[in-house]
Design a protein around this motif. Structure first.
Motif, short mmCIF file in Angstrom:
data_model
loop_
_atom_site.label_atom_id
_atom_site.label_comp_id
_atom_site.label_asym_id
_atom_site.label_seq_id
_atom_site.Cartn_x
_atom_site.Cartn_y
_atom_site.Cartn_z
N PRO A 5 0.84 -1.20 0.00
CA PRO A 5 0.00 0.00 0.00
C PRO A 5 0.87 1.24 0.00
CG PRO A 5 0.05 -1.04 2.18
CD PRO A 5 0.73 -1.98 1.24
N VAL A 6 0.60 2.15 -0.91
CA VAL A 6 1.40 3.36 -1.00
C VAL A 6 0.48 4.55 -1.22
CG1 VAL A 6 3.48 2.28 -1.88
CG2 VAL A 6 1.68 2.93 -3.47
N ALA A 7 1.02 5.72 -0.97
CA ALA A 7 0.25 6.93 -1.21
C ALA A 7 0.16 7.19 -2.70
CB ALA A 7 0.93 8.12 -0.50
N ALA A 8 -0.91 7.84 -3.11
CA ALA A 8 -1.11 8.13 -4.52
C ALA A 8 -0.65 9.53 -4.84
CB ALA A 8 -2.58 7.96 -4.90
N ILE A 9 -0.18 9.72 -6.07
CA ILE A 9 0.21 11.04 -6.54
C ILE A 9 -0.88 11.55 -7.46
CG2 ILE A 9 1.77 12.25 -8.11
CD1 ILE A 9 4.04 10.79 -6.95
N VAL A 58 5.68 1.96 -9.69
CA VAL A 58 6.53 3.14 -9.79
C VAL A 58 6.00 4.07 -10.89
CG1 VAL A 58 8.83 3.97 -10.43
CG2 VAL A 58 8.58 2.05 -8.87
N LEU A 59 5.47 3.49 -11.97
CA LEU A 59 4.90 4.30 -13.04
C LEU A 59 3.65 5.03 -12.55
CD1 LEU A 59 5.31 1.80 -16.01
CD2 LEU A 59 6.65 3.85 -15.57
N ASP A 60 2.87 4.38 -11.68
CA ASP A 60 1.71 5.05 -11.10
C ASP A 60 2.14 6.24 -10.25
OD1 ASP A 60 -0.25 3.41 -12.20
OD2 ASP A 60 -0.01 1.91 -10.63
N LYS A 61 3.25 6.09 -9.56
CA LYS A 61 3.72 7.15 -8.69
C LYS A 61 4.23 8.35 -9.50
CE LYS A 61 5.03 3.72 -5.26
NZ LYS A 61 3.90 2.93 -5.71
N GLU A 99 19.74 12.94 -7.37
CA GLU A 99 19.04 13.83 -8.29
C GLU A 99 17.63 14.10 -7.77
OE1 GLU A 99 18.16 16.37 -10.47
OE2 GLU A 99 19.92 15.49 -11.47
N GLN A 100 17.31 15.37 -7.55
CA GLN A 100 15.99 15.73 -7.03
C GLN A 100 15.08 16.36 -8.07
OE1 GLN A 100 16.01 17.83 -3.32
NE2 GLN A 100 17.48 16.45 -2.36
N ASP A 101 15.60 16.52 -9.28
CA ASP A 101 14.77 17.00 -10.40
C ASP A 101 14.18 15.77 -11.09
OD1 ASP A 101 13.58 18.14 -12.56
OD2 ASP A 101 15.42 18.93 -13.47
N ILE A 102 12.95 15.41 -10.74
CA ILE A 102 12.34 14.19 -11.27
C ILE A 102 12.19 14.28 -12.79
CG2 ILE A 102 10.28 12.74 -11.25
CD1 ILE A 102 11.99 12.51 -8.76
N GLN A 103 11.80 15.44 -13.28
CA GLN A 103 11.65 15.59 -14.73
C GLN A 103 12.99 15.42 -15.43
OE1 GLN A 103 9.36 18.99 -15.99
NE2 GLN A 103 10.30 19.06 -18.01
N GLY A 104 14.03 15.99 -14.85
CA GLY A 104 15.37 15.84 -15.43
C GLY A 104 15.86 14.41 -15.37
N ALA A 117 4.05 16.67 -16.69
CA ALA A 117 3.22 16.39 -15.52
C ALA A 117 3.97 15.59 -14.46
CB ALA A 117 1.96 15.64 -15.94
N ALA A 118 5.30 15.47 -14.59
CA ALA A 118 6.09 14.72 -13.61
C ALA A 118 5.95 15.36 -12.23
CB ALA A 118 7.55 14.67 -14.04
N PRO A 119 5.87 14.55 -11.17
CA PRO A 119 5.70 15.10 -9.82
C PRO A 119 6.99 15.72 -9.30
CG PRO A 119 5.99 12.73 -9.70
CD PRO A 119 5.93 13.07 -11.16
N SER A 120 6.89 16.43 -8.23
CA SER A 120 8.07 16.96 -7.57
C SER A 120 8.80 15.84 -6.83
CB SER A 120 7.68 18.05 -6.57
OG SER A 120 6.89 17.48 -5.51
#
Length: 518
Positions: free
Chosen positions: A190-194, A344-347, A425-430, A458-461
């Motif tokens: 179970p994980v949190a949803a984005i 992971v793709l859902d996240k 790396e903290q830039d998810i889009q990058g 639309a990539a999350p932070s």
């Protein structure tokens, strides 16, 4: 409905008792009712299978998907079989009605999507012509007014292209997200949803023409198992414990802040950058890395506790797979591990990454169908590939070998992305863009690349993504969460990389790689 039925396994074991559960149009079976928490052994979709009663055995019923899958079952007695037949028949009838409606909607949306794709191709050709005209104008030194007019045409075409691309994504989401994109695979913790961020295009965005021209110039020159259905476990952490943890964390941060104030500016910079690990696959390096990590963990404050993450609570992991003596990769364990990484793709965004997820899961299913056709014959991935090479079907469309080729590429994309995150790396889009460039980009045509670029918007932070990797709500606030995520990735990623390297060697040995662009 659920209950015990006998299932035909093979000529050695014969009929064996199994616990069956009919739920949501899928019939799944387990070793026993007590072992249901471990995950199902197999499943079959009732909507697409044929239900047949045996001509002489009053307790037997056969479920068959022609050419793909079959369940030979026996009930305890004729009355029990009748109950199952009623339940199976009712489920099939309801699903068939719903499927007819969905098929009609799918057909309509598919036609609309084809129309939009034709428009995209037209705009793509037009853009390339306009860019060529700009280049020719520059080379011939034509009047400035002519160049400005051409650039304005490029702006207008770009705007129309992006708008049409967004409409394509909306049609695709409307068509596929209901069944695939909004659901996490069973067997995942179970994980949190984005919540996916809205993608907005500015129709007045004209100040970045130079970058558009450059992107178009580059585009011109550069010529896609059986599932384990585990109940979700875990729940909310105790509020008192969370409050205590938060206070301890704040106290710890205040102490760290005071120490930082007394340090030089150079030390501050060093303390804010997480050191990257050098790539070394040797056992000696792994041991040294483990010892170094252990010493760091022991040096942490006492209030930093070990926190479980998505990667330590997965139902199946690549790091748990035991290879054969000749590096054979067990087929079922590998497919289970592939399916477990899909969340992971859902996240990253269940809607915008739906096409990637559908391709990924579809390839898993193709390989699983091959395994289920003759389980004893295909214990390893290598045995499947070698069999198809020998029968000259390895490079046939929709073969298991082709499915494994694309599944391997998808896994490489996820591995590269998670590796970027793991080194800080903290830039998810990058990170996603870098991983895509190293893996999938070379196999995608111009339109598919555009779809992926749209998904990146639309990539999350970083905070949203890592917060979705918790195994319990509120764990992301604990001081040991980030270190726990890196700890788990440092175990998970090397095992994943090793198995991908084995498959790379196999495909290279038999010349099974393909440069086909989709």
């Amino acid at each position: 409905m659920e209950g015990m039925l006998y299932k035909w396994t093979n000529y050695i074991s014969g009929w064996q008792p199994r616990w069956f559960v009919l739920d949501g149009g899928t019939l799944s079976y387990y070793d026993s009712q007590e072992d249901a928490w471990k995950g199902c052994k197999g499943s079959i979709k009732i909507s697409v299978c044929e239900i047949q009663v045996h001509s002489s055995d009053s307790t037997r019923v056969d479920l068959t998907i022609p050419g793909e899958q079959h369940f030979y079952l026996r009930a305890i007695n004729a009355a029990e079989r009748q109950k199952w037949l009623v339940a199976l028949g009712t489920a099939k009838a309801c699903l068939t009605d719903n499927r007819t409606k969905r098929e009609k909607e799918l057909q309509e949306n598919t036609e609309a999507l084809k129309t939009k794709m034709s428009e995209l191709r037209l705009y793509c050709d037009l853009l390339l012509q306009q860019v060529n005209k700009i280049k020719e104008s520059d080379e011939l030194g034509e009047a400035v007014e002519t160049g400005i007019d051409t650039r304005n045409m490029v702006k207008s075409t770009c705007t129309t292209f992006l708008k049409t691309l967004e409409e394509c994504m909306q049609i695709a989401n409307r068509t596929f997200s209901t069944d695939m994109a909004t659901q996490s695979p069973p067997g995942s913790p179970p994980v949190a949803a984005i919540k996916p961020q809205k993608v907005r295009f500015s129709l007045r965005c004209t100040h970045s023409l130079g970058r558009v021209d450059s992107a178009l110039h580059n585009a011109q020159n550069e010529s896609d198992p059986e599932h384990y259905d585990q109940p979700a476990e875990g729940g909310k952490a105790n509020e008192a414990e969370d409050l205590k943890e938060t206070k301890q964390e704040q106290k710890h941060k205040m102490g760290q802040s005071q120490k930082c104030d007394s340090s030089s500016s150079n030390n501050k910079e060093l303390n804010t950058v997480r050191p990257q690990h050098q790539d070394d696959d040797s056992p000696e390096h792994d041991e040294a890395q483990h010892e170094d990590k252990t010493s760091r963990d022991s040096a942490e404050p006492e209030d930093t506790e070990q926190v479980d993450t998505f990667f330590s609570t997965m139902s199946h992991r690549f790091s748990d797979i035991r290879l054969d003596d000749d590096n054979g990769i067990p087929t079922q364990e590998f497919l289970d591990s592939c399916y477990a990484i899909v969340p992971v793709l859902d996240k990253l965004g269940s809607t915008v990454f739906a096409p990637v997820k559908m391709d990924f899961v579809g390839n898993i299913k193709k390989i699983n169908q091959k395994l289920m056709s003759e389980p004893d014959r295909f214990p390893t991935l290598q045995s499947i590939v070698l069999h198809e090479v020998q029968t000259d079907v390895a490079q046939v469309r929709n073969s298991a070998t082709e499915a494994l080729l694309w599944l391997r590429r998808g896994l490489k994309f996820l591995k590269e992305f998670l590796s970027e995150v793991n080194v800080g790396e903290q830039d998810i889009q990058g990170a996603l863009n870098n991983a895509y460039g190293k893996t999938l980009r070379q196999y995608h045509g111009w339109v598919v690349r555009g779809v992926f670029a749209l998904a990146l918007r639309a990539a999350p932070s970083y905070q949203s993504f890592t917060a979705a990797l918790v195994s319990r709500e509120g764990d992301e606030l604990k001081s040991g969460f980030i270190s726990g995520m890196h700890r788990d990735l440092e175990v998970y990623l090397p095992a994943m990389e090793k198995q991908l390297a084995i498959l790379d060697s196999l495909y290279e040995e038999y010349n099974l790689e393909s440069d086909e662009v989709v």
